[in-house]
Each structure stands twice: as structure tokens, then as C-alpha cells.
Design a protein around this motif. Structure first.
Motif, short mmCIF file in Angstrom:
data_model
loop_
_atom_site.label_atom_id
_atom_site.label_comp_id
_atom_site.label_asym_id
_atom_site.label_seq_id
_atom_site.Cartn_x
_atom_site.Cartn_y
_atom_site.Cartn_z
N ASN A 519 0.84 -1.19 0.00
CA ASN A 519 0.00 0.00 0.00
C ASN A 519 0.88 1.25 0.00
O ASN A 519 1.80 1.36 0.82
CB ASN A 519 -0.88 0.02 1.25
N ALA A 520 0.58 2.19 -0.86
CA ALA A 520 1.37 3.42 -0.90
C ALA A 520 0.61 4.52 -1.62
O ALA A 520 -0.35 4.26 -2.37
CB ALA A 520 2.71 3.18 -1.59
N VAL A 521 1.04 5.75 -1.39
CA VAL A 521 0.56 6.91 -2.12
C VAL A 521 1.74 7.50 -2.89
O VAL A 521 2.80 7.74 -2.30
CB VAL A 521 -0.03 7.99 -1.18
N VAL A 522 1.57 7.69 -4.20
CA VAL A 522 2.62 8.27 -5.04
C VAL A 522 2.21 9.68 -5.43
O VAL A 522 1.17 9.87 -6.07
CB VAL A 522 2.85 7.42 -6.31
N ILE A 523 2.98 10.68 -5.01
CA ILE A 523 2.67 12.08 -5.30
C ILE A 523 3.76 12.66 -6.19
O ILE A 523 4.94 12.63 -5.85
CB ILE A 523 2.56 12.90 -4.00
N LEU A 524 3.34 13.20 -7.35
CA LEU A 524 4.27 13.83 -8.28
C LEU A 524 3.98 15.32 -8.31
O LEU A 524 2.85 15.75 -8.56
CB LEU A 524 4.10 13.26 -9.68
N THR A 525 5.01 16.14 -8.08
CA THR A 525 4.85 17.59 -8.10
C THR A 525 6.08 18.26 -8.68
O THR A 525 7.20 17.76 -8.51
CB THR A 525 4.57 18.14 -6.69
N ASP A 526 5.87 19.39 -9.36
CA ASP A 526 7.01 20.11 -9.92
C ASP A 526 7.21 21.46 -9.23
O ASP A 526 7.98 22.29 -9.70
CB ASP A 526 6.83 20.31 -11.43
N GLY A 527 6.50 21.68 -8.11
CA GLY A 527 6.62 22.97 -7.43
C GLY A 527 6.58 22.84 -5.94
O GLY A 527 6.81 21.78 -5.37
N SER A 528 6.27 23.95 -5.29
CA SER A 528 6.12 24.00 -3.84
C SER A 528 4.68 24.40 -3.52
O SER A 528 3.93 24.88 -4.38
CB SER A 528 7.10 25.01 -3.23
N ASN A 529 4.28 24.20 -2.27
CA ASN A 529 2.91 24.52 -1.88
C ASN A 529 2.64 26.02 -2.05
O ASN A 529 3.39 26.86 -1.55
CB ASN A 529 2.69 24.12 -0.42
N GLN A 530 1.56 26.34 -2.79
CA GLN A 530 1.21 27.74 -3.06
C GLN A 530 -0.18 28.10 -2.55
O GLN A 530 -0.72 29.15 -2.91
CB GLN A 530 1.30 28.00 -4.57
N ASP A 531 -0.73 27.23 -1.71
CA ASP A 531 -2.05 27.50 -1.14
C ASP A 531 -1.85 28.10 0.25
O ASP A 531 -1.56 27.40 1.21
CB ASP A 531 -2.86 26.21 -1.06
#
Length: 609
Positions: A519-531
């Protein structure tokens, strides 16, 4: 009477120097001889005592002032290295004037690698001699802050091929018929119904190298790996079949062969007829076979894999200079002519890979099998990670929720890829990754930006379900995911809502935990949190740490795409759940990184129970 006080006849005429000058010279000579003899005897006795002391002193120093060296060796080579160590002790081999006292312990390479990755304590040895550089590379890549390992070279080598029982070898046309890795693996799924076994590639370098060679060989037949074509189908089928006939170790897999040569057990479906095996293991089996059938070796025509037995010395402050120099001295001793003969008697080739005729023949090699060919370079680290990742998925099955950044920055072009954006390359890599999973794996898809679905930064595109699950219209979960991956597009003006999305995805995966799967969560992002209105990084890490359940582990695998991604935040998020973070310059690397992260989490004991 002065000087004539003695009577003239008191000594007799023969002793008077005045009366017998000749007799006087003879007496003088006798006295000289006596004195010389005494001096010679004294010198001889003294020399003997000095010599005796010179001989005894080194013996005493070997007993009391030896430099002690601990060597952890792979079980297959440990007996040979122990014999060389005894020879060094008997010959009083020295390092910086001190005798070598080498203690060799037999330890499985995978166990040592796991301990070095997980445990920062002193492992109790200064030299590590695993069966393959695979293990050294794994430690170096998994534990960059661990004590460094300095590889001085290879001690021995042994090619990996396919060993078969005489009846099975005869059916396959041994020794005249030559096979590629793909055809040998295909024989296990074809009409010959060859029962092919292996040691677990997650625990055995032999098994992993063979699996990587099979994958590469299949890819050369067409379709290419990860393209969703026939090559992937054949590779998955070979891995699936092999997974049903694996053993924990190289020694254990040998016990799955028929136990006698009568042929009575040849038809037993629980007995393997062929194995992925090193030449040395086949040699050892055949020399001790007794009533068991002697194996025949197929050396694949498209190149064997090779166990290379690297000599790795621990670095850092934990190893003294004296022991480090002793380790180097023992390495040179292992390379001398007599030590090479000892290794050869145990079934090993030299580090150069040159065939030893007697070893190859005893192991079951025979022309025109290409046993004389020197193994070339082995599979790359990426090929090994892909093979092991695919194996982990095949054996274990996975439940993954894939969360993809859809912010505007994903439309940025990828350097070196004309006309392709980050999102374009990410989609292609995700489709490639999808082709590695089996119908039993469960995969879902989210996308995220900011305020993407009302007040929420994320949106579920495909629920996490089994890839083989069919809908009323006949389409499968794999079909739905393929279409959804292909339809991903950056949101114009969209910012990155990373933290709220991460927490929501983790909670959803935790609630949907599947027993017995990875079991896993795969998160792909190209930036930083902007919220700006989202949870803070510190609060997110604290909440993830609270939600993590060791009995129901769900590691977060975060992939920072490109130079603008916040790798530091990704690392903190992943660490809180026992996961890992990776940064890729090119989104095309995403497939390999996902597979590598799955392997790392699986080996660390997270992701499944």
C-alpha cells in the motif's frame, strides 16, 4: 734467589724453555688452539641463543601482537577465503611488521546489506566480501550517510546460467543447442513445460541478475520494456511463473531438484528440473552429488550474468589505519598464485572471468555451449531496479493511489525534448509504469492544483480498484486509467495545493488499506505549496506522523519533478510515513523511480503486512 728461586730440576728438562725451544712452540700452539676452541664454542653458543631468540620473538609477536581482521564473506566463497586465511596465518604473513590474523565469517550478502542500511552500529567486520557488487551498490545508494565502502577490486567471479537435470537438458538439446535468456525462460512457459526455479531476486544476486537478463533479452525480441507490448506480456508471464517456484536462498533452491538419478522424481511437479544458477554453485553441487543427478549447464548465447565478488573495505573512523592496511595486504595475498589455485579448487574463476576448464566441465559446461566466453558488463543499476520493482509487484501485488500535479507549471517545456511539456513526459512515464502492473494490482488516480474542485485542491479521476476489474461496457480499470492518464492537462493559471492534497490522499489510502498488498501513495509535483490557506508543513508532518500505523503501513512516495520542486518538503512529508523522496530532472525517469521506491519501501518493511 731472585728469579732463579726454583730449583733447576723442579720442572724437568722437557719443560725448560732454555733447554727445548721446539717444545715451547708446540705448547704455545696447544694453548692457542684451546683458547680459540673456547672462543668459537662461546661464539657458537651465543649465536645459537641469538638465533633462537630471533626465531622465537616473531612467533611470540604473532600470538600477542597480531593485527586482527574480520571478513564477512558470502556463504559460497567463505570456505575458500577461510582456507586462504589459514594459509596466511601459517606463513606468518605480515602487514607493517605485524602478523595477519584473519577471521572469516559466513554471512548472506542480502542480510549484511540490510543490516548496513538499517543499522548504524559496528557490524563486527572490516572487510565485506559479498557475491555481487549489486549489494555494495544497494548499500551505497540506500544509505548515503552510512560508513563508506571502498571496493578494492574483485576476488573471484562466476558466470550465471541455467542448470538443468540430465533428462531436461536432453530434451532441450544440450550441449549442441544454444539458447538466449528469453528462450530459456520461454521454455518454462512453452510446450516443453520446463519447471524452472530460482532463488528470490529480492534476496539473491543470482536470481536478480538472471531476471534482469531475461527482461533485457525479451525486450530485444520486440516491443521494448514498458511499452505495453508483447515484450511486457512475456516478461510479466516469466516473472509470474518464476515467482511460484522461488526459494529463499541459492542453497535452498538446490534442494528443490530431484534427490536421486533414478528418474522417479523427474515427473514430480514439486521438483524443479532447471535452475538459474552460478557456475560455482553447479560445480559445488556436482562434486557432492552422490546419488543425485549431475547438472548440465546452459550458458546463454546472448551473454551470461556474473557474480563478481567485490572486496569492500569499510572506511571512516571505525576502522583503524592498521586494520585498513591489513585489509589491503590480505587482498594482495588473495591474488597470489596459490590463493588463486585454492579458489579454483572451490569452483571459482579468477576476477578476470576467464574460464577454468576443469571447473567448467565439472559444473556441467561442455562445447559448443559458450562457457569460455568472458562475461561482459552486467545490467545497469536502472535495469536492476526495474527488474526488482517488477518482481516486487508481481510477487506482492500493490495498491497505489497516484496523485499528479496539474498546476500551470506542468506546461513548462522539458529541456532536450522538443515540443514536450513536463505533463506530456509525465503522462508517457506513468503509462509506462502502468504496463508493469498485473491485473491483481489496484491503482487509482487523482490530480491536484488549487481550488480544483470547489474549495478542494484535488479531484479524484479514477477510484483505486483492481486493474483487471471489468465494467458493464467491457472496459477494465487498466483501460480507464490509460484514458485518464492520457487526458491529464495542466490547469491554466493553476497553483500548487500540495499540503492539503497530501493529507487527504493519505487519509483516503489509510482508510482503504488492503491487507497483504503493498500500500502506498505516489505524489508527483514540480513545485512548492502555493495555497496560503492550507495546513502548514509542520502541522502536516505532525498529522501524518499521528496517522501512521506500523501494523497498516502506507508509505508516501514523493517525486519532485524538475528544478523548481520543493525537495526538502517532499523529504519531510515522506519521512513521516516511512516513505521516500526522489528528485528527477526529466519526467521520463518517473517510471524507474516509482519502481525503485517500491523496492526500497518493501525492503525497509513498510507498505505491507
Amino acid at each position: 734467589m731472585g728469579r732463579h728461586s726454583l730449583p733447576e730440576d723442579s720442572t724437568g728438562p722437557d719443560h725448560s724453555p732454555r733447554q727445548d725451544p721446539t717444545g715451547s712452540r708446540s705448547a704455545a700452539r696447544r694453548r692457542a688452539v684451546a683458547i680459540c676452541t673456547a672462543v668459537v664454542l662461546a661464539l657458537a653458543i651465543g649465536a645459537a641463543l641469538v638465533l633462537r631468540g630471533a626465531l622465537l620473538t616473531p612467533m611470540k609477536s604473532c600470538a600477542s601482537d597480531a593485527v586482527r581482521l574480520g571478513v564477512a564473506a558470502s556463504p559460497d566463497i567463505a570456505p575458500a577465503v577461510r582456507e586462504v586465511a589459514e594459509r596466511a596465518r601459517s606463513a606468518q604473513v605480515r602487514s607493517d611488521g605485524r602478523c595477519l590474523d584473519v577471521k572469516v565469517t559466513s554471512r548472506a550478502s542480502g542480510d549484511v546489506a540490510g543490516a548496513l542500511v538499517k543499522d548504524g552500529r559496528d557490524p563486527g567486520f572490516q572487510v565485506w566480501l559479498p557475491d555481487s557488487s549489486v549489494w555494495v551498490d544497494r548499500v551505497s545508494s540506500s544509505a548515503p550517510k552510512a560508513v563508506p565502502l571502498d571496493t578494492l577490486g574483485g576476488v573471484a567471479s562466476s558466470p550465471v546460467g541455467v542448470a538443468a537435470t540430465p533428462p531436461a537438458a536432453e530434451r532441450l538439446g544440450w550441449p549442441e543447442k544454444r539458447y538466449s535468456w528469453a528462450r530459456l525462460a520461454g521454455a518454462a512457459t512453452g510446450s516443453t513445460d520446463l519447471r524452472l526455479g530460482a532463488a528470490d531476486p529480492a534476496r539473491s544476486a543470482t536470481g536478480l541478475l538472471a531476471l534482469a537478463r531475461v527482461n533485457a533479452s525479451i525486450a530485444e525480441l520486440g516491443g521494448g520494456p514498458g511499452k505495453g507490448g508483447p515484450a511486457d506480456t512475456r516478461a510479466a508471464a516469466a516473472a509470474k511463473l518464476l515467482s511460484e517456484r522461488t526459494s529463499d536462498s541459492d542453497d535452498q533452491v538446490l534442494t528443490t531438484l530431484p534427490r536421486d538419478g533414478s528418474g522417479a522424481e523427474e515427473g514430480n511437479p514439486r521438483r524443479n528440473q532447471a535452475l538459474f544458477l552460478s557456475e560455482q554453485a553447479a560445480y559445488r553441487h556436482n562434486t557432492r552429488a552422490g546419488d543425485a543427478p549431475r547438472l548440465r549447464l546452459f550458458y546463454p548465447a546472448d551473454g551470461t550474468a556474473e557474480l563478481d565478488y567485490p572486496y569492500a573495505v569499510r572506511g571512516g573512523d571505525s576502522v583503524t589505519t592498521a586494520r585498513a592496511r591489513a585489509a589491503t595486504r590480505f587482498m594482495t595475498f588473495l591474488a597470489d598464485a596459490e590463493s588463486r589455485r585454492i579458489l579454483s579448487r572451490h569452483g571459482f574463476r579468477s576476477a578476470s572471468g576467464k574460464a577454468v576448464e576443469e571447473v567448467a566441465r565439472t559444473a556441467g559446461g561442455k562445447a559448443p555451449q559458450p562457457y569460455r566466453a568472458v562475461p561482459g558488463s552486467g545490467p545497469s543499476s536502472a535495469e536492476l531496479d526495474t527488474a526488482l520493482g517488477m518482481w516486487t509487484i508481481t510477487v506482492q501485488s500493490a495498491r497505489l493511489n497516484t496523485v499528479v500535479d496539474a498546476s500551470a507549471s506542468m506546461s513548462a517545456p522539458v529541456p532536450g525534448r522538443r515540443g514536450e511539456s513536463r505533463m506530456d513526459v509525465t503522462k508517457a512515464s506513468l503509462l509506462q509504469a502502468l504496463s508493469q502492473f498485473t491485473p491483481e494490482d489496484e491503482i487509482g488516480l487523482w490530480e491536484f492544483s488549487r481550488r480544483l474542485d470547489g474549495a478542494r485542491d484535488y479531484r479524484e479521476l479514477v477510484p483505486t480498484r483492481r486493474l483487471g476489474l471489468s465494467s458493464a461496457d467491457g472496459s477494465t480499470q487498466r483501460d480507464r486509467l490509460t484514458a485518464a492518464f492520457g487526458a491529464l492537462e495542466p490547469v491554466a493559471g493553476g497553483a500548487t495545493g500540495l499540503y492539503d492534497t497530501t493529507l487527504a490522499a493519505y487519509r483516503k489510502a489509510r482508510d482503504g488499506y488492503a491487507e497483504g498488498k503493498f500500500n502506498a501513495v505516489v505524489i508527483l509535483t514540480d513545485g512548492s505549496n502555493q495555497d496560503e490557506g492550507s495546513i502548514s508543513l509542520g502541522a502536516l508532518v505532525k498529522e501524518l506522523d499521528r496517522l501512521t500505523d506500523p501494523d497498516r503501513p502506507v508509505p508516501l512516495i514523493t517525486i519532485a519533478v524538475g528544478p523548481d520542486a520543493d525537495l526538502s518538503a517532499c523529504e519531510e512529508i515522506a519521512k513521516a510515513t516511512g516513505g521516500s523522496a526522489q528528485q528527477v530532472a526529466d519526467p521520463a525517469q518517473i517510471n524507474a523511480v516509482i519502481l525503485k521506491a517500491i523496492v526500497s519501501a518493501s525492503q525497509a518493511g513498510t507498505g505491507t503486512r
